[in-house]
Motif scaffolding. Structure first.
Motif, PDB file in Angstrom:
ATOM      1  N   ILE B 176       0.841  -1.201   0.000  1.00  0.00           N
ATOM      2  CA  ILE B 176       0.000   0.000   0.000  1.00  0.00           C
ATOM      3  C   ILE B 176       0.872   1.246   0.000  1.00  0.00           C
ATOM      4  CG2 ILE B 176      -0.152   0.071   2.542  1.00  0.00           C
ATOM      5  CD1 ILE B 176      -3.116   1.026   2.163  1.00  0.00           C
ATOM      6  N   PHE B 177       0.483   2.261  -0.754  1.00  0.00           N
ATOM      7  CA  PHE B 177       1.067   3.595  -0.537  1.00  0.00           C
ATOM      8  C   PHE B 177       0.017   4.383   0.229  1.00  0.00           C
ATOM      9  CE2 PHE B 177      -1.147   5.461  -4.209  1.00  0.00           C
ATOM     10  CZ  PHE B 177      -1.190   4.416  -5.125  1.00  0.00           C
ATOM     11  N   CYS B 178       0.436   4.891   1.365  1.00  0.00           N
ATOM     12  CA  CYS B 178      -0.532   5.283   2.375  1.00  0.00           C
ATOM     13  C   CYS B 178      -0.183   6.649   2.972  1.00  0.00           C
ATOM     14  CB  CYS B 178      -0.492   4.206   3.472  1.00  0.00           C
ATOM     15  SG  CYS B 178      -1.866   4.305   4.607  1.00  0.00           S
ATOM     16  N   LEU B 179      -1.203   7.473   3.143  1.00  0.00           N
ATOM     17  CA  LEU B 179      -0.982   8.766   3.796  1.00  0.00           C
ATOM     18  C   LEU B 179      -1.228   8.614   5.291  1.00  0.00           C
ATOM     19  CD1 LEU B 179      -2.739  11.242   1.325  1.00  0.00           C
ATOM     20  CD2 LEU B 179      -0.316  10.597   1.457  1.00  0.00           C
ATOM     21  N   VAL B 180      -0.209   8.936   6.058  1.00  0.00           N
ATOM     22  CA  VAL B 180      -0.292   8.753   7.507  1.00  0.00           C
ATOM     23  C   VAL B 180       0.110  10.055   8.197  1.00  0.00           C
ATOM     24  CG1 VAL B 180       0.606   7.434   9.461  1.00  0.00           C
ATOM     25  CG2 VAL B 180       0.318   6.314   7.247  1.00  0.00           C
ATOM     26  N   PHE B 193       4.121  10.105   3.513  1.00  0.00           N
ATOM     27  CA  PHE B 193       3.701   9.211   2.428  1.00  0.00           C
ATOM     28  C   PHE B 193       4.451   7.893   2.588  1.00  0.00           C
ATOM     29  CE2 PHE B 193       3.467   7.441  -1.773  1.00  0.00           C
ATOM     30  CZ  PHE B 193       2.382   8.007  -2.418  1.00  0.00           C
ATOM     31  N   MET B 194       3.797   6.873   3.159  1.00  0.00           N
ATOM     32  CA  MET B 194       4.493   5.628   3.509  1.00  0.00           C
ATOM     33  C   MET B 194       4.195   4.498   2.537  1.00  0.00           C
ATOM     34  SD  MET B 194       4.031   5.357   7.612  1.00  0.00           S
ATOM     35  CE  MET B 194       4.294   6.784   8.666  1.00  0.00           C
ATOM     36  N   LEU B 195       5.152   3.588   2.440  1.00  0.00           N
ATOM     37  CA  LEU B 195       5.008   2.395   1.616  1.00  0.00           C
ATOM     38  C   LEU B 195       5.165   1.184   2.527  1.00  0.00           C
ATOM     39  CD1 LEU B 195       7.595   3.426  -1.157  1.00  0.00           C
ATOM     40  CD2 LEU B 195       5.141   3.933  -1.131  1.00  0.00           C
ATOM     41  N   TYR B 196       4.174   0.320   2.568  1.00  0.00           N
ATOM     42  CA  TYR B 196       4.382  -0.911   3.333  1.00  0.00           C
ATOM     43  C   TYR B 196       3.563  -2.089   2.853  1.00  0.00           C
ATOM     44  CZ  TYR B 196       0.622   1.213   6.257  1.00  0.00           C
ATOM     45  OH  TYR B 196      -0.500   1.819   6.715  1.00  0.00           O
ATOM     46  N   VAL B 227       5.691  -0.136  10.943  1.00  0.00           N
ATOM     47  CA  VAL B 227       6.262   0.195   9.634  1.00  0.00           C
ATOM     48  C   VAL B 227       7.697   0.668   9.833  1.00  0.00           C
ATOM     49  CG1 VAL B 227       6.094   1.694   7.617  1.00  0.00           C
ATOM     50  CG2 VAL B 227       4.011   0.851   8.718  1.00  0.00           C
ATOM     51  N   PRO B 228       8.662  -0.088   9.343  1.00  0.00           N
ATOM     52  CA  PRO B 228      10.059   0.316   9.493  1.00  0.00           C
ATOM     53  C   PRO B 228      10.307   1.603   8.712  1.00  0.00           C
ATOM     54  CG  PRO B 228       9.883  -1.491   7.933  1.00  0.00           C
ATOM     55  CD  PRO B 228       8.515  -1.294   8.508  1.00  0.00           C
ATOM     56  N   LYS B 229      11.308   2.372   9.109  1.00  0.00           N
ATOM     57  CA  LYS B 229      11.567   3.607   8.360  1.00  0.00           C
ATOM     58  C   LYS B 229      12.390   3.360   7.107  1.00  0.00           C
ATOM     59  CE  LYS B 229      10.767   6.986  11.932  1.00  0.00           C
ATOM     60  NZ  LYS B 229      11.364   7.902  12.927  1.00  0.00           N
ATOM     61  N   SER B 230      12.986   2.169   7.050  1.00  0.00           N
ATOM     62  CA  SER B 230      13.827   1.907   5.887  1.00  0.00           C
ATOM     63  C   SER B 230      13.799   0.437   5.513  1.00  0.00           C
ATOM     64  CB  SER B 230      15.261   2.341   6.196  1.00  0.00           C
ATOM     65  OG  SER B 230      16.149   1.782   5.260  1.00  0.00           O
ATOM     66  N   TYR B 231      13.936   0.200   4.182  1.00  0.00           N
ATOM     67  CA  TYR B 231      14.006  -1.182   3.699  1.00  0.00           C
ATOM     68  C   TYR B 231      15.397  -1.502   3.188  1.00  0.00           C
ATOM     69  CZ  TYR B 231       8.943  -0.908   3.965  1.00  0.00           C
ATOM     70  OH  TYR B 231       7.664  -0.742   4.420  1.00  0.00           O
ATOM     71  N   GLY B 232      16.382  -0.764   3.634  1.00  0.00           N
ATOM     72  CA  GLY B 232      17.742  -1.012   3.181  1.00  0.00           C
ATOM     73  C   GLY B 232      18.383   0.286   2.767  1.00  0.00           C
ATOM     74  N   GLU B 233      19.622   0.190   2.368  1.00  0.00           N
ATOM     75  CA  GLU B 233      20.375   1.396   2.062  1.00  0.00           C
ATOM     76  C   GLU B 233      19.713   2.168   0.926  1.00  0.00           C
ATOM     77  OE1 GLU B 233      24.835   2.789   0.890  1.00  0.00           O
ATOM     78  OE2 GLU B 233      24.556   0.714   1.550  1.00  0.00           O
ATOM     79  N   TYR B 238       9.395   5.769   3.155  1.00  0.00           N
ATOM     80  CA  TYR B 238       8.512   6.893   2.862  1.00  0.00           C
ATOM     81  C   TYR B 238       9.035   7.603   1.617  1.00  0.00           C
ATOM     82  CZ  TYR B 238      12.422   8.907   5.368  1.00  0.00           C
ATOM     83  OH  TYR B 238      13.695   9.220   5.758  1.00  0.00           O
ATOM     84  N   VAL B 239       8.147   8.292   0.923  1.00  0.00           N
ATOM     85  CA  VAL B 239       8.535   9.009  -0.290  1.00  0.00           C
ATOM     86  C   VAL B 239       8.612  10.495   0.034  1.00  0.00           C
ATOM     87  CG1 VAL B 239       7.995   9.441  -2.721  1.00  0.00           C
ATOM     88  CG2 VAL B 239       7.378   7.251  -1.689  1.00  0.00           C
ATOM     89  N   GLY B 240       9.633  11.141  -0.511  1.00  0.00           N
ATOM     90  CA  GLY B 240       9.857  12.546  -0.171  1.00  0.00           C
ATOM     91  C   GLY B 240      10.398  12.625   1.241  1.00  0.00           C
TER      92      GLY B 240
END
Ligand SMILES: Cc1cc2nc3c(=O)[nH]c(=O)nc-3n(C[C@H](O)[C@H](O)[C@H](O)COP(=O)(O)OP(=O)(O)OC[C@H]3O[C@@H](n4cnc5c(N)ncnc54)[C@H](O)[C@@H]3O)c2cc1C
Ligand SMILES: Cc1cc2nc3c(=O)[nH]c(=O)nc-3n(C[C@H](O)[C@H](O)[C@H](O)COP(=O)(O)OP(=O)(O)OC[C@H]3O[C@@H](n4cnc5c(N)ncnc54)[C@H](O)[C@@H]3O)c2cc1C
Lengths: 379, 394
Positions: B176-180, B193-196, B227-233, B238-240
């Protein structure tokens, strides 16, 4: 070709826009001549300026002394004419008659084109024979007589007919009224014996004639194109005229809309500018959307015409029908949103309404053209 | 690119389509199943659908204008237009449809980090992950910035709680791309703007039955979702920027509106000829309405073309997608009204073989959402009034 103007066309739009807004403005032209009850309905001095700007002969081929431009360019000028309600014979002379003359012999071109280009003379076209545009039926007759023809019959809605030094007349040389073939186009000079004009002022203050031909004798060299084969030239002329009229209509719609949106930002009622009321905002926004669409399809039609596409005829009718609908909306909303003052002669918005009405009838209204779209689509 | 190069490209494209687009994939899309949406659990409806998708994917033609390194074909705008025209000429279906292509992709191309682009754009282009859009909430539809779903900052992750609604295909989506909301103080500058992953613990969906009798929509619930803040380097979740998601959301909405408007050919078809052929003689008044509709449809088609041409060279007003969305969706609703009218009692059949299970009436009902989803017509008119016509705010 992308559906926006290239650099040259943008420049032409700027030039024509400025010229029309200054020299061709409502105050300087339409109101000026109307208030003087001018018999021509337009100013000849302005027409000379059109010539100096290179507008009069823009559709004439370079070999024939014109600028060899296309419908897109002519439409640019027409849109500005529409926005400023500039009265001029541009559509009838420089678009319709010029398109017909393109198909003429060298003699015909040599006789008529130089004066068209120089702005010395203006020409008209005689197509309709009744209240509505029905070019499928041509009853006006031209019978062989000696080396030439004898023209009899009646034509209506000949725009600026009384001021035209020559009228392109579509007449029947064989067959019956509703035949496709058997039509011939003639260049009939103003002073031809047996031709009479009943010139009337229309609602938009322009002039149009009922023309009667009573055995008008014409030389063989009055023929434009082929004898009996005039339908093709007539169709070419009609398509150019319709696309052109659509563009003028877009200009009328834009002019009315701009004036209205401006008014919405100024007029105060209930302690606020009326443009704050959503009831009006939504209608203005709807109108904007429709005007943009009408403009897009008009540019498309002009491009198709210039590209020689077989779709040009269909798109010309789509453009004419769409614009008629949208310009009608623009002027009605314009008058309504101006409130009471929109009903006064002093305010220009009503002039847009009047011009739109005349333009809708010219070369076929929205119903006629929507009907053509259906027929061409096979239903 | 010169004209002759472009013509060569056209010939090449035509040949490629001829060789790779099966005849079954040149039929009009009648319903959802005719469309391939990709994703982890995707299945193909037919061999032809699979073959067409795979050929297009390998060529980069699921997302022709995206750069090659992100799974596209790197076509120039002019080439992309040629491809569109050639596909339209043979009636080719889109090989892959997805919210990833229409919405998230453009936002990532604009706002994403290199790492995000490498990972997510490639997955989208290859149809591997199916996305859904988590914007609307029960109390936040047209007034989207009022959204309440909250992500509590826990250092390296957020804990998200709240509810979304109208989440299209949430039950079928992988991510999902989700506004939180991540800052309760600032209405606009407090949204991330989160992706999870929809498989994350605490995410659940419940279908919403629509008037069409179908149920591609869901209520989506987040119950202590981590929701982790990062999926790797270089692959943030999140976008932006954090708390600046509203800019991304708005940018994406522009693309969504463009897509729903059908500017790209979806709304340009005339219907008069086909309807009178299929249903026989129609009343003269209906015929007149059909003719008026065809005029409007052809005119709108020209507008769509103009809009896309102008977008390419940056000539379009930034709020123009709103106008396209408004006009296009209103037109599409009218199209289906007329289709129902011409179809008569046959079009009313809700369950019959002949109507493939009531397609005409279900599609008609579905189109009513066109002027609601992605922002309502009224909201579009508000935007046009204020941003294009510059009328004062109330
Ligand atoms: C032919 C004619 C005869 C008339 N005769 C008389 C007469 O004999 N005696 C007399 O006293 N008056 C008369 N009137 C005046 C008439 O009553 C007013 O024109 C009318 O009330 C509208 O006011 P206005 O013209 O100031 O328009 P405005 O109030 O300025 O309205 C301009 C536009 O804004 C809209 N608008 C205004 N407020 C709102 C709002 N809150 N929400 C949404 N839209 C809004 C209007 O509908 C209109 O479209 C006459 C008018 C005409 C045209
Ligand atoms: C089929 C469908 C699919 C959807 N898919 C998704 C999805 O995948 N993801 C997602 O996040 N959302 C999705 N949505 C939600 C969609 O974006 C919202 O429904 C939409 O934004 C409208 O919000 P609302 O339903 O809350 O209506 P409201 O905002 O409550 O509006 C109700 C009415 O009031 C009018 N109105 C509201 N505000 C104004 C105003 N300021 N001025 C004038 N009129 C106004 C509206 O136009 C409407 O007519 C979908 C909706 C539908 C119907």
């Amino acid at each position: 070709m992308p559906l926006y103007y290239d650099d040259d066309q943008t420049m032409l739009a700027d030039t024509a826009g400025q010229f029309m807004a200054e020299e061709g403005s409502i105050k300087n032209q339409l109101r000026h001549w109307r208030d003087r009850q001018c018999k021509d309905g337009f100013g000849h001095a302005l027409w000379q300026q059109f010539a100096e700007m290179g507008f009069t002969g823009m559709l004439v081929d370079e070999d024939d002394g014109g600028l060899g431009m296309g419908q897109v360019e002519a439409n640019i000028v027409l849109e500005e004419i529409g926005r400023n309600l500039t009265p001029s014979p541009f559509l009838s002379s420089s678009v319709l008659a010029a398109t017909a003359l393109k198909h003429g012999s060298n003699d015909v071109k040599g006789r008529w084109l130089p004066d068209l280009i120089s702005g010395e003379k203006v020409y008209g076209v005689a197509i309709d024979e009744g209240r509505k545009h029905r070019p499928e039926t041509i009853a006006c007759k031209a019978q062989k007589s000696g080396n030439g023809f004898k023209l009899s019959g009646k034509k209506d809605f000949v725009v600026y007919g009384a001021s035209a030094e020559m009228i392109v007349v579509a007449a029947r040389t064989s067959g019956s009224d509703s035949d496709v073939d058997g039509v011939t186009l003639f260049a009939v000079p103003q002073d031809a014996a047996g031709m009479s004009h009943d010139s009337v002022r229309l609602v938009d203050s322009s002039m149009a004639s009922h023309v009667t031909f009573d055995g008008v004798e014409l030389d063989g060299d009055a023929v434009i194109g082929e004898v009996d084969g005039g339908r093709e030239v007539l169709d070419a002329m009609l398509v150019a005229g319709r696309v052109g009229a659509a563009s003028e209509g877009v200009g009328v719609a834009r002019g009315a809309m701009d004036m209205t949106v401006d008014y919405l930002k100024q007029r105060k009622q209930f302690g606020r500018v009326i443009g704050e009321f959503q009831a009006l905002q939504h209608r203005a926004a709807h109108l904007y959307s429709e005007v943009e669409i009408a403009r897009a399809v008009t540019i498309k039609a002009a491009q198709l015409l210039d590209g020689g596409s077989e779709k040009a005829d269909l798109m010309a009718s789509v453009a004419k029908a769409k614009v008629a609908k949208v310009a009608g909306l623009a002027v009605r909303e314009g008058v309504q949103m101006h409130g009471g003052i929109g009903m006064t002669d002093e305010y220009d918005i009503g002039l847009y309404m009047k011009r739109d009405r005349a333009l809708q009838e010219f070369l076929g209204d929205q119903y006629y053209h929507a009907g053509r779209v259906a027929e061409m689509s096979g239903y | 690119m010169s004209n002759s190069d472009l013509e060569a490209f056209r010939a090449e494209t035509r040949a490629w389509l001829e060789a790779n687009c099966p005849p079954e994939m040149r039929q009009p899309v009648r319903d959802e199943e005719d469309v391939y949406w990709g994703g982890r659990n995707a299945t193909f409806k037919s061999e032809a659908q699979k073959a067409w998708f795979e050929a297009a994917r390998d060529k980069g033609y699921t997302v022709p204008a995206w750069p090659k390194e992100y799974g596209g074909a790197g076509l120039s705008p002019a080439q992309a237009k040629v491809l569109r025209e050639e596909m339209a000429a043979i009636g080719a279906r889109p090989p892959l449809s997805s919210f990833g292509i229409w919405m998230l992709g453009p936002a990532l191309l604009h706002f994403g980090t290199e790492g995000q682009k490498q990972r997510f754009l490639n997955e989208i282009a290859r149809g591997e992950i199916r996305w859904c859009q988590g914007y609307s909430e029960p109390g936040s539809g047209s007034d989207l910035v009022s959204l309440q779903t909250f992500g509590e900052d826990k250092g390296d992750h957020w804990v998200v709680n709240g509810q979304k609604i109208w989440t299209s295909y949430a039950d079928k989506a992988d991510w999902i791309f989700c506004l939180v909301r991540t800052d309760k103080e600032d209405k606009y500058r407090g949204i991330t703007f989160m992706l999870y992953d929809m498989a994350s613990e605490g995410v659940s969906t419940k279908p919403i039955l629509l008037i069409s009798g179908n149920s591609p929509f869901c209520e989506t619930f987040f119950d202590d979702v981590s929701v982790p803040k990062s999926y790797g380097e270089d692959v943030p979740a999140y976008v932006g920027e954090i708390n600046r998601g509203w800019d991304v959301a708005k940018y994406l909405l522009g693309h969504e509106r463009e897509m729903i408007s059908g500017a790209d050919g979806g709304n340009t078809g005339t219907i008069g000829a086909a309807l009178t052929r299929a249903n026989g003689e129609v009343d003269p008044v209906l015929r007149a309405e059909l003719a008026q509709f065809d005029v409007d449809a052809l005119a709108y088609g020209a507008m769509g073309e103009k809009f896309l041409d102008e977008i390419k060279v940056g000539k379009a007003h930034p709020a123009q997608p709103n106008m396209m969305k408004y006009a296009g969706t209103e037109l599409n609703k009218r199209r289906h009204e007329l289709m129902m009218a011409a179809g008569g009692s046959h079009a009313l059949e809700w369950e019959s073989e002949e109507t493939s299970g009531g397609k005409p009436s279900r599609n008609w009902l579905r189109t009513k959402a066109n002027s609601i989803e992605g922002g309502t017509s009224e909201v579009m008119l508000n935007v046009i009034s204020k941003r294009i016509l510059d009328l004062p705010g109330a």
